[in-house]
Design a protein around this motif. Structure first.
Motif, mmCIF file in Angstrom:
data_model
loop_
_atom_site.group_PDB
_atom_site.id
_atom_site.type_symbol
_atom_site.label_atom_id
_atom_site.label_comp_id
_atom_site.label_asym_id
_atom_site.label_seq_id
_atom_site.Cartn_x
_atom_site.Cartn_y
_atom_site.Cartn_z
ATOM 1 N N TYR A 1 0.833 -1.213 0.000
ATOM 2 C CA TYR A 1 0.000 0.000 0.000
ATOM 3 C C TYR A 1 0.868 1.265 0.000
ATOM 4 N N GLU A 2 1.887 1.281 0.855
ATOM 5 C CA GLU A 2 2.777 2.455 0.941
ATOM 6 C C GLU A 2 3.525 2.669 -0.367
ATOM 7 N N ALA A 3 3.970 1.577 -0.987
ATOM 8 C CA ALA A 3 4.681 1.688 -2.264
ATOM 9 C C ALA A 3 3.773 2.266 -3.344
ATOM 10 N N LYS A 4 2.505 1.793 -3.385
ATOM 11 C CA LYS A 4 1.552 2.313 -4.368
ATOM 12 C C LYS A 4 1.238 3.790 -4.092
ATOM 13 N N LEU A 5 1.158 4.124 -2.821
ATOM 14 C CA LEU A 5 0.868 5.509 -2.440
ATOM 15 C C LEU A 5 1.977 6.455 -2.933
ATOM 16 N N PHE A 6 3.232 6.078 -2.676
ATOM 17 C CA PHE A 6 4.350 6.922 -3.114
ATOM 18 C C PHE A 6 4.464 6.932 -4.640
ATOM 19 N N THR A 7 4.151 5.817 -5.265
ATOM 20 C CA THR A 7 4.181 5.775 -6.733
ATOM 21 C C THR A 7 3.188 6.777 -7.313
ATOM 22 N N ALA A 8 1.974 6.784 -6.758
ATOM 23 C CA ALA A 8 0.946 7.716 -7.230
ATOM 24 C C ALA A 8 1.361 9.163 -6.989
ATOM 25 N N ALA A 9 1.949 9.440 -5.816
ATOM 26 C CA ALA A 9 2.368 10.806 -5.482
ATOM 27 C C ALA A 9 3.475 11.286 -6.415
ATOM 28 N N PHE A 10 4.479 10.416 -6.660
ATOM 29 C CA PHE A 10 5.597 10.803 -7.519
ATOM 30 C C PHE A 10 5.152 10.988 -8.972
ATOM 31 N N MET A 11 4.256 10.119 -9.424
ATOM 32 C CA MET A 11 3.763 10.232 -10.808
ATOM 33 C C MET A 11 2.943 11.514 -10.974
ATOM 34 N N LEU A 12 2.114 11.827 -9.972
ATOM 35 C CA LEU A 12 1.305 13.049 -10.031
ATOM 36 C C LEU A 12 2.208 14.281 -10.043
ATOM 37 N N ALA A 13 3.215 14.289 -9.177
ATOM 38 C CA ALA A 13 4.117 15.438 -9.106
ATOM 39 C C ALA A 13 4.901 15.608 -10.411
ATOM 40 N N PHE A 14 5.317 14.487 -11.012
ATOM 41 C CA PHE A 14 6.127 14.561 -12.231
ATOM 42 C C PHE A 14 5.319 15.071 -13.418
ATOM 43 N N PHE A 15 4.174 14.431 -13.664
ATOM 44 C CA PHE A 15 3.398 14.774 -14.850
ATOM 45 C C PHE A 15 2.527 16.022 -14.634
ATOM 46 N N GLY A 16 2.332 16.413 -13.376
ATOM 47 C CA GLY A 16 1.573 17.632 -13.094
ATOM 48 C C GLY A 16 2.465 18.846 -12.864
ATOM 49 N N PHE A 17 3.806 18.646 -13.016
ATOM 50 C CA PHE A 17 4.780 19.735 -12.812
ATOM 51 C C PHE A 17 4.609 20.364 -11.421
ATOM 52 N N LEU A 18 4.475 19.517 -10.417
ATOM 53 C CA LEU A 18 4.261 19.985 -9.052
ATOM 54 C C LEU A 18 5.465 19.655 -8.188
ATOM 55 N N ARG A 19 5.696 20.514 -7.184
ATOM 56 C CA ARG A 19 6.690 20.208 -6.166
ATOM 57 C C ARG A 19 6.045 19.352 -5.084
ATOM 58 N N VAL A 20 6.881 18.610 -4.357
ATOM 59 C CA VAL A 20 6.339 17.728 -3.318
ATOM 60 C C VAL A 20 5.574 18.531 -2.280
ATOM 61 N N GLY A 21 6.073 19.739 -1.975
ATOM 62 C CA GLY A 21 5.409 20.569 -0.974
ATOM 63 C C GLY A 21 4.016 21.010 -1.375
#
Length: 432
Positions: free
Chosen positions: A203-223
């Protein structure tokens, strides 16, 4: 009865104290000697505090106050209370700031008198900048000077316009270069492939995968996609605020200048978006109609900055202008109930279109700003006071005495940027 400490003992004690003040360290023997002499003198002080002496006129006069406390004790207690009012870290910061200021004055042979002159403070800020110190450090040192001036009840030179602008210049000039390399697609794939190893569950791995993919393709910073504070159960995706700025030719001129500045039309407030709407000669009476037309085509705003009223003064009574402000505010809030209205203060002029009485017009301007700001604050909005334009100064305006000069426009934009940043980030009600 008179109790005295022998003059020889007093002289010895003074010499010992002077020697101790010069030294950075004391031996145990020296400290014991000092403590013993002070203890001896304190016996006499206690005795004096309990007696009443007789003057040469034969009348009895107390050497202490009616409450039984020496004046020196009152001053000592006042100093203790002032000392206790500061946190330990603040006290240390003030001491360091004053030491650096003294070091600067000694280095350049400047007078050590208080209050320091504005010229000394200006050169001190320049010296700090050459020392490669940050603007935050400069602000801390200036705060120590300001606090010391307040204690002495003298004029505070750190509040000077030039000093504040120099610190602002340090902030913009000392931006560090970001050496971090961007995340590429191949690097992202490598990070995601290793999440199963470093994460504690699927679950944690999928959660971080979704967060990193969203940040990358949405041009967003982690903050921008992370929870800012503990205790929040929902993550809020921050995509920036939409800001409308509606006004007359001052706003139109400011927008043209903003596009040519390095900060751009958004005043370096990204990801917030500013929609400039400046119309030459726009009045309060016309602003309602203009707003309704903008509401049909523009995105829903989070903030609406109103810079209006200057073209109405002298043409309509203040009573009518107040009614127009109330009506405009009601119209805005009826269409956008959650919007925050910012009243931008009407600027002074040397030439008013409908009156030659400059004194009366300036009074009317201040009363209009007072009403507009109070209405904005009452409905949860903000007030941009434009205090740099408190009175008319020729170098800030064009020859017509109405429109801003290049310098005046730069100051107006800087103030607008600083005010919006405070309103959005800190919800500060007023920016001066």
């Amino acid at each position: 009865m008179t109790v005295r400490v022998p003059a020889k003992k007093v002289e010895e004690l003074l010499k010992l104290l002077q020697n101790c003040l010069v030294k950075k360290r004391l031996t145990l023997k020296e400290l014991q000697s000092l403590t013993g002499k002070l203890s001896f003198c304190s016996q006499a002080v206690r005795a004096i505090s309990q007696v009443t002496t007789v003057s040469t006129r034969g009348t009895s006069e107390s050497r202490i106050s009616p409450a039984g406390v020496f004046t020196d004790d009152l001053q000592q207690e006042a100093n203790i209370l002032l000392d206790n009012s500061l946190a330990a870290n603040t006290k240390k910061a003030y001491i360091v700031g004053l030491e650096r200021f003294s070091e600067f004055k000694r280095q350049y042979g400047l007078s050590d008198a208080w209050p320091p002159t504005v010229e000394q403070v200006v050169r001190f800020v320049a010296w700090l900048s050459l020392q490669k110190l940050s603007h935050k450090t400069a602000k801390s040192y200036l705060s120590s000077i300001a606090f010391h001036c307040k204690l002495l009840d003298v004029v505070d030179p750190t509040k000077n316009f030039i000093v504040s602008k120099m610190v602002e210049g340090m902030q913009k000039d000392k931006k560090t270069h970001d050496n971090r390399l961007p995340i590429t697609l191949s690097l992202l794939q490598g990070i995601v492939s290793k999440l199963n190893i470093v994460c504690s569950s699927v679950y944690e791995a999928k959660l971080f995968t979704a967060a990193f993919m969203l940040a990358f393709f949405g041009f967003l910073r982690v903050g921008e996609i992370a929870v800012p504070k503990k205790g929040l159960t929902k993550t809020k995706l921050y995509l920036g605020k939409t800001i409308w700025i509606l006004g007359s030719s001052i706003i139109k001129q400011a927008f043209i200048a903003a596009r040519l500045r390095p900060e751009g039309a958004n005043l370096c407030l990204e990801p917030n978006i500013i929609w400039w709407q400046g119309y030459s000669g726009l009045t309060l009476a016309e602003s309602k109609k203009k707003f309704l037309s903008l509401a049909n085509v523009g995105n829903s705003p989070d903030y609406i900055v109103l810079h209006l009223g200057g073209n109405d003064l002298g043409r309509r009574s203040l009573v009518d202008l107040r009614k127009l402000i109330v009506e405009l505010f009601r119209t805005i809030l009826s269409i956008f109930p959650s919007v925050k209205i910012v009243w931008s203060a009407v600027l002074p002029r040397s030439n008013w279109r409908y009156s030659d009485n400059k004194v009366a017009m300036d009074k009317a301007r201040k009363r209009l700003n007072s009403h507009g700001s109070s209405r904005a604050l009452a409905c949860g909005g903000h007030y941009l006071a434009n205090s740099d334009f408190g009175k008319f100064e020729e170098h800030l305006f064009e020859k017509d005495g109405v429109h801003l000069s290049t310098l005046g426009t730069d100051i107006f934009l800087s103030n607008m940027s600083a005010g919006l940043e405070k309103f959005i980030k800190h919800n500060t009600p007023i920016h001066y």
